[in-house]
Design an enzyme around this catalytic site. Structure first.
Site, PDB file in Angstrom:
ATOM      1  NE  ARG A  83      -2.571   1.076   3.531  1.00 38.67           N
ATOM      2  CZ  ARG A  83      -3.305   0.949   4.629  1.00 38.67           C
ATOM      3  NH1 ARG A  83      -4.583   0.619   4.536  1.00 38.67           N
ATOM      4  NH2 ARG A  83      -2.788   1.142   5.820  1.00 38.67           N
ATOM      5  CE  LYS A 186      -2.493   4.855   7.250  1.00 34.44           C
ATOM      6  NZ  LYS A 186      -3.844   5.250   7.642  1.00 34.44           N
ATOM      7  CD  GLU A 222     -11.694   5.968   4.066  1.00 34.68           C
ATOM      8  OE1 GLU A 222     -11.293   5.033   4.758  1.00 34.68           O
ATOM      9  OE2 GLU A 222     -10.981   6.561   3.238  1.00 34.68           O
TER      10      GLU A 222
END
Ligand code: COI
Length: 340
Positions: A83, A186, A222
């Site tokens: 990720r 992120k 989210e």
């Protein structure tokens, strides 16, 4: 016997505790250096570093546990490595070889073994890998130098009380990410963009806020800190969207659900569907699986924990997930990376 730090392990908050060492790698002339352990927890970088001005930085979050048979294990670090590399390519930062990422984790955890919370305390060692664009550059463009730092800090539950239902507010006046932006990465900027929304929720008594898709405000995206999951009959439902972070906890829980005979639906989820759901959870590394009690959407309140207790399906998923992490349930998926 492993020596442990003098901390009140069962009452640790989710906050920063300085540990003995962090590890750093420096990227110069297109190459990463060897890792170096630092005891100083400050970092020195150019005042013109692109991370400071243009947000060219990213981070990850993962956890280490002591298992019932006293092993020190890190949960699915390879997933965080991929990720982070996805994020790095999106904002033109260098790739971090998986071998280097795993080596950084092993070395920094070994150097801080006394900060791994003892088994059964409900706490864990949170690992925070961080990459920052360093070196001076004032014109807009990717940095020429980078620092990859991994630090660790022992933590307790992110939301007070751990596996205890919290209330959530659906936000329509803020977005955390844009379509085709960096919502699936992120990067720190996504969290900065979420600060006013989270404060707005907290002022109204909601520890958690839920974002809708930024294009139409029709679909669930989210929570500010974690992914959204819902349970309906024997089905695990979680949104697919271009602007949400692909949570490793969510991926893991979905795999556990499928293995337990549940149906898993990964699809766009309309906010109008919440009235049909039986249980709702917020899932992420820090949040683990936090059940949601009430969700307020346009002045209407929807309840998912009528007696104030987590529902049976989320309870069972939570027990299986934490059971594997702590070595109480066989790790047949090979998710535990032992640090020896
Ligand atoms: C995590 O869950 O690891 C995160 O990075 C979320 C953060 C808000 C603590």
């Amino acid at each position: 016997m492993r020596q442990t730090a003098d901390l009140d392990w069962s009452n640790l908050p989710f906050s920063y505790v300085k540990t003995d060492f962090n590890i750093r790698y420096f990227y110069r002339d297109g190459k990463w250096s060897q890792g170096e352990l630092f005891s100083d927890d400050n970092v020195s970088l150019s005042i013109a570093a692109p991370s400071l001005h243009y947000g060219q930085q990213a981070f990850e979050g993962l956890k280490v546990f002591e298992t019932v048979d006293k092993k020190i294990v890190c949960f699915r670090p390879g997933e965080n490595s991929s990720r982070m590399n996805h994020t790095n390519s999106r904002i033109l930062m260098p790739q971090i070889p998986e071998k280097m990422f795993l080596e950084a984790i092993d070395k920094v955890v070994k150097a801080n073994l006394k900060f791994v919370p003892p088994y059964g305390t409900g706490a864990s060692l949170y690992i925070r890998p961080l990459i920052i664009g360093a070196g001076p550059k004032v014109g807009l463009g990717p940095a020429e130098e980078y620092i990859f730092i991994v630090f660790v800090t022992p933590v307790g539950p992110y939301y007070k009380g751990g596996f205890k239902p919290v209330d959530a507010l659906v936000l329509e006046s803020y977005d955390r990410a844009a379509p085709q932006g960096v919502g699936d990465c992120k990067v720190g900027g996504n969290y900065a963009a979420g600060l006013p929304g989270s404060n707005f929720g907290k002022e109204k008594g909601f520890p958690v806020v839920l974002y809708l898709d930024p294009r139409e405000k029709k679909y669930i995206d989210e929570f500010a800190t974690s992914n959204f999951i819902a349970i309906k009959d024997n089905t695990y439902i979680t949104p697919v969207s271009e602007s949400i972070l692909p949570s490793i906890t969510n991926k893991t829980l979905a795999e556990i659900a499928a293995d337990s005979g549940m149906k898993v639906e990964k699809r766009p989820v309309e906010i109008s569907e919440i009235k049909n759901f039986q249980e709702i959870g917020a899932v992420g590394t820090a949040a683990v699986l936090t059940p949601v009690r009430n969700i307020v959407y346009r002045d209407q309140e929807y309840n998912f924990a009528p007696d104030g207790k987590p529902g049976p399906v989320l309870t069972s998923l939570y027990e299986k997930y934490t059971g594997i992490q702590l070595g109480n349930i066989e790790d047949k998926f090979g998710w535990l990376h032992e640090i020896k």
